[in-house]
Design an enzyme around this catalytic site. Structure first.
Site, PDB file in Angstrom:
ATOM      1  N   GLY A  15      -8.368   8.269  22.097  1.00 16.03           N
ATOM      2  CA  GLY A  15      -9.310   8.917  21.152  1.00 16.03           C
ATOM      3  C   GLY A  15      -9.460  10.325  21.159  1.00 16.03           C
ATOM      4  N   THR A  16      -8.260  11.116  21.004  1.00 19.10           N
ATOM      5  CA  THR A  16      -8.416  12.499  21.083  1.00 19.10           C
ATOM      6  C   THR A  16      -8.956  12.997  19.770  1.00 19.10           C
ATOM      7  OG1 THR A  16      -5.830  12.609  20.695  1.00 19.10           O
ATOM      8  CG2 THR A  16      -6.671  12.999  22.800  1.00 19.10           C
ATOM      9  N   LYS A  94      -3.324  -1.095  14.155  1.00 17.07           N
ATOM     10  CA  LYS A  94      -3.217  -2.198  13.432  1.00 17.07           C
ATOM     11  C   LYS A  94      -3.410  -1.697  12.010  1.00 17.07           C
ATOM     12  CE  LYS A  94      -3.424  -5.776  16.295  1.00 17.07           C
ATOM     13  NZ  LYS A  94      -3.235  -4.625  17.730  1.00 17.07           N
ATOM     14  N   ASN A 108      -6.068   8.212   7.155  1.00 19.08           N
ATOM     15  CA  ASN A 108      -5.036   7.965   8.237  1.00 19.08           C
ATOM     16  C   ASN A 108      -4.216   9.268   8.484  1.00 19.08           C
ATOM     17  OD1 ASN A 108      -4.011   6.701  10.214  1.00 19.08           O
ATOM     18  ND2 ASN A 108      -2.509   5.438   8.603  1.00 19.08           N
ATOM     19  N   HIS A 110      -0.465  11.230   9.862  1.00 18.17           N
ATOM     20  CA  HIS A 110       0.643  10.525  10.415  1.00 18.17           C
ATOM     21  C   HIS A 110       1.569  11.780  10.850  1.00 18.17           C
ATOM     22  CE1 HIS A 110       4.356   8.518  10.337  1.00 18.17           C
ATOM     23  NE2 HIS A 110       5.392   9.329   9.833  1.00 18.17           N
ATOM     24  N   ASP A 142      -3.465   2.672   2.033  1.00 14.13           N
ATOM     25  CA  ASP A 142      -3.131   1.442   1.299  1.00 14.13           C
ATOM     26  C   ASP A 142      -2.709   0.444   1.688  1.00 14.13           C
ATOM     27  OD1 ASP A 142      -0.541   2.335   1.577  1.00 14.13           O
ATOM     28  OD2 ASP A 142      -0.394   2.703  -0.644  1.00 14.13           O
TER      29      ASP A 142
END
Length: 209
Positions: A15-16, A94, A108, A110, A142
């Site tokens: 959880g950084t 997930k 999100n 990446h 998505d």
């Protein structure tokens, strides 16, 4: 134009990125606040961080449901109960299904400059390819794997003596800062999405972040 004031953050590990958002949202001028933290497993540091910050938590384990579709509906319902403006997938391991993606914008990150090197091994793949510059991407999720509309990117140079661990650590430092910056701007300035193009506030198309 959408706002992003109420955040539900999803985590699967330390959880950084969550902590960076919690720290930023402690300042009222940031414009966003974390109203709940969800996880797909118990006993992780991300949930401890949320509890220390006084933020409600929930856990929806895939193994507790007979099918993936049942889990998809359950976690979407749990997220909805907190009425978020934006869901942030912060190291959540997930892929979220249609019940969540159709109901909420999901942000999100990446550790590569998409569309290059998608998937679980973006740092390793970039090193193997011999690129001299990689970086991180903030995107709207998505149904695909790292295929959503790109919100922001920042480059990170690959050093001659880098291995996967050292490069990933430098990327994560940039990623945390960029995520906090983008979430705050989305909350304060509003944002719009049209096809693959995402604009924050009055940002012109093609303007870098």
């Amino acid at each position: 134009m959408s706002k992003a004031g109420r955040l539900v953050v999803l985590v699967s590990g330390s959880g950084t990125n969550l902590q960076a958002l919690l720290d930023a949202s402690a300042d009222p001028s940031y414009g966003a606040r974390v109203v709940a933290v969800g996880a797909d497993r118990e006993g992780i540091e991300g949930l401890v961080r949320a509890t220390k910050a006084g933020v409600p938590t929930f856990v929806e384990k895939l193994g507790d449901y007979p099918t993936r579709a049942d889990w998809d509906r359950a976690i979407a319902a749990k997220i909805a109960s907190y009425e978020p403006d934006l869901v942030v997938s912060a190291g959540f391991m997930k892929i979220l299904g249609a019940p969540t993606l159709d109901a909420f914008p999901v942000l999100n990150t990446h550790p590569a400059l998409l569309p290059s090197f998608p998937g679980a091994h973006g740092v390793r793949d970039a090193l193997a390819h011999g690129v001299k510059v990689t970086g991180c991407t903030v995107m709207l999720a998505d149904e695909g794997i790292d295929t959503g509309p790109i919100v922001a990117q920042e480059a990170v140079p690959v050093l001659p003596d880098d291995d996967e661990e050292t490069l990933h650590e430098r990327i994560k430092t940039v990623e945390r800062r960029l995520l906090v910056e983008i979430v705050g701007r989305m909350a304060r300035e509003g944002w719009t999405a049209s096809g693959r193009h995402v604009r924050i506030g009055n940002q012109s198309e093609g303007e870098s972040t």
